[in-house]
Design a protein around this motif. Structure first.
Motif, PDB file in Angstrom:
ATOM      1  N   ASN A  16      51.513  60.285  66.710  1.00  0.00           N
ATOM      2  CA  ASN A  16      52.358  60.959  67.697  1.00  0.00           C
ATOM      3  C   ASN A  16      53.747  61.227  67.129  1.00  0.00           C
ATOM      4  N   CYS A  17      54.246  60.259  66.320  1.00  0.00           N
ATOM      5  CA  CYS A  17      55.551  60.463  65.685  1.00  0.00           C
ATOM      6  C   CYS A  17      55.527  61.644  64.733  1.00  0.00           C
ATOM      7  N   LEU A  18      54.424  61.788  63.972  1.00  0.00           N
ATOM      8  CA  LEU A  18      54.315  62.917  63.043  1.00  0.00           C
ATOM      9  C   LEU A  18      54.262  64.237  63.799  1.00  0.00           C
ATOM     10  N   LEU A  19      53.538  64.272  64.885  1.00  0.00           N
ATOM     11  CA  LEU A  19      53.484  65.500  65.685  1.00  0.00           C
ATOM     12  C   LEU A  19      54.863  65.842  66.250  1.00  0.00           C
ATOM     13  N   MET A  20      55.607  64.816  66.627  1.00  0.00           N
ATOM     14  CA  MET A  20      56.952  65.067  67.132  1.00  0.00           C
ATOM     15  C   MET A  20      57.856  65.572  66.019  1.00  0.00           C
TER      16      MET A  20
ATOM     17  N   GLN B  34      57.230  69.119  65.577  1.00  0.00           N
ATOM     18  CA  GLN B  34      57.791  69.905  66.679  1.00  0.00           C
ATOM     19  C   GLN B  34      59.300  70.097  66.522  1.00  0.00           C
ATOM     20  N   TYR B  35      60.020  69.062  66.046  1.00  0.00           N
ATOM     21  CA  TYR B  35      61.471  69.144  66.027  1.00  0.00           C
ATOM     22  C   TYR B  35      62.038  69.447  64.638  1.00  0.00           C
TER      23      TYR B  35
ATOM     24  N   LYS C 194      57.018  71.268  57.004  1.00  0.00           N
ATOM     25  CA  LYS C 194      57.321  70.756  55.672  1.00  0.00           C
ATOM     26  C   LYS C 194      58.015  69.390  55.760  1.00  0.00           C
ATOM     27  N   ALA C 195      59.001  69.306  56.623  1.00  0.00           N
ATOM     28  CA  ALA C 195      59.714  68.027  56.772  1.00  0.00           C
ATOM     29  C   ALA C 195      58.786  66.924  57.264  1.00  0.00           C
TER      30      ALA C 195
END
Length: 485
Positions: free
Chosen positions: A426-430, A433-434, A438-439
């Motif tokens: 979930n952290c990676l998906l966030m 999103q933000y 690439k980051a």
């Protein structure tokens, strides 16, 4: 625990029924459920100021009453064939029934022409449908009967040889002495010294081995040696007889379970020597290991170690439960921490509500399972060896052994680990999103590298592989140090 009926029947106006053989384990002395009803009694002036008996009771010649150190009243008949019984012979009808059965068994004994010494003793237990009995021979420290029977019929454990059977019968003999110690001759000082030597050996074995088969810890052995040392100056007391008999019967059982003096004896606590035709289902072990990050495998190994050949040592059980409780407490705090980490998602709006809900559910389930397991097993930490053995025997699956139990034990840790996996996803998906794709990939790669580095630092498998590849690890630890058994 009882053998089959002998077929012997007597009958008259006072007693009737059949005679059956039992063992010292089957006397039912601790199964009495009779209720008493105390009442108010007048106390006359000067009562008991002289050496008079509280209630003078009648017993025929050669009969005497004795009180066991635990408080149980029993009766002893002195004569060519001594008899002990816990039947309440102060009741005339009970006394008459006991005498009829004693005469009947004495006739059988003389007719059987058993080769015994003058130190034979008979035990009888009056029953509603007859009488139960056994004999003990004090000179050879054994228990015997007047008819051919079997260990199965008598409720005794299976044995490997006649010498193994002798150990079982000697354990029964000491159990009899433990139950009826007050009328007997003092136990010899040589027997006391031999028992002290056994506990001294057990003390040394426990102090120098992690897998000692002795049934008491080093601290307990020291305590028993202190008690036995105090028996030296009081060897004629019936309570001393009880102490020596109680410990000797326990040592006898220990000799049985370690197959003392047999071709294949048990030399270490974790050594399995009994044939087990039922094989474990390996597939379910692999499934559970995958689902629990191999945590269930650790619990299976611990449960198997504490229940080798259906034998449980109380200190090992207490240590296992203590470790489990500590791990469940740690898992509970980890689950609470995981739940707290989800608060930012409530503010920033998670890109995947499904992942958020699932990870929260996993952390919550891990928290709940750790609390439930702690509530269930914390009172069981102090179980005796017999109680722990009975419990493990009940919960062990005939097909899957301890796989199911280990899976349940591993749930608190496994659930919060899965919760963290979904939390990181979930952290990676966030991050995507933000911060952008690439980051997010860079952050994910850094996180993965850190995890791999941590694993390599603590993994024994990694160090073993590196040692084989580089030869840099040097000689094995076993070659450099003297290790404890």
């Amino acid at each position: 625990m009882d053998s089959q009926r002998t077929g012997a029947v007597i009958g008259d106006e006072k007693t009737s029924g059949s005679l059956r053989a039992i063992t010292s384990y089957a006397t039912g002395r601790y199964d009495n459920s009779t209720l008493v009803d105390p009442y108010s009694m007048d106390i006359s002036p000067g009562l008991f100021t002289t050496s008079q008996d509280p209630e003078p009771q009648y017993l025929p010649p050669l009969w005497s009453a004795h009180v066991h150190p635990e408080g149980q009243l029993y009766f002893y008949l002195e004569g060519p064939l001594p008899v002990v019984t816990e039947a309440y012979l102060y009741h005339p009808e009970t006394l008459e029934s006991a005498c009829l059965w004693i005469d009947y068994i004495r006739d059988m004994f003389l007719g059987a022409k058993v080769d015994v010494s003058r130190e034979t003793e008979l035990f009888i237990k009056l029953e509603e449908d007859g009488c139960a009995y056994y004999f003990v021979e004090h000179s050879t420290r054994t228990q015997f009967w007047l008819e051919t029977s079997s260990t199965e019929k008598l409720g005794l454990p299976a044995v490997l040889s006649t010498s193994h059977l002798k150990i079982v019968l000697e354990e029964l003999y000491w159990l009899h002495v433990e139950h009826f110690p007050m009328h007997l001759k003092p136990i010899s000082s040589e027997t006391l010294q031999d028992l002290m030597s056994i506990f001294s050996h057990g003390l040394c074995d426990q102090m120098t081995s992690r897998v000692s088969t002795f049934i008491y810890t080093a601290q307990e052995c020291n305590s028993f040696l202190t008690i036995l040392e105090g028996c030296r100056g009081n060897i004629t007391n019936g309570r001393t007889t009880w102490i020596i008999a109680r410990l000797s019967s326990i040592i006898g059982h220990h000799k049985y379970i370690t197959y003392y003096g047999q071709e294949h004896s048990r030399l270490s606590r974790d050594q399995s020597i009994l044939f087990d035709p039922e094989q474990k289902h390996r597939w379910i072990s692999r499934v559970f290991a995958s689902l629990t990050f191999k945590v269930s495998d650790d619990y299976v190994a611990r449960l198997d170690d504490v229940f080798v050949d259906r034998i449980v040592y109380a200190d090992q059980w207490a240590r296992l439960m203590g470790d489990c409780l500590e791990q469940w407490r740690s898992a509970r705090w980890a689950a609470l921490s995981g739940l707290m980490l989800h608060f930012p998602f409530l503010v920033l709006n998670s890109p995947s509500p499904l992942l958020l809900t699932t990870s929260v559910t996993l952390f919550g389930s891990g928290l709940a399972s750790s609390i439930l397991l702690q509530e269930k097993y914390e009172p069981m930490q102090g179980l005796s060896a017999t109680q722990a053995m009975n419990y493990l025997d009940t919960v062990q699956s005939r097909i899957f052994k301890f796989q199911l139990m280990a899976f349940v034990f591993s749930l608190p840790k496994a659930l919060h680990l899965w919760g963290f996996v979904l939390f990181l996803a979930n952290c990676l998906l966030m991050a995507v999103q933000y911060l952008g794709l690439k980051a997010a990939i860079v952050l994910g790669a850094i996180s993965l590298l850190l995890v791999i580095t941590l694993y390599c630092t603590i993994s024994e498998t990694f160090h073993a592989i590196c040692g084989k590849c580089t030869g840099f690890l040097g000689p094995k630890t076993e070659d450099m140090t003297v290790q404890m058994v």
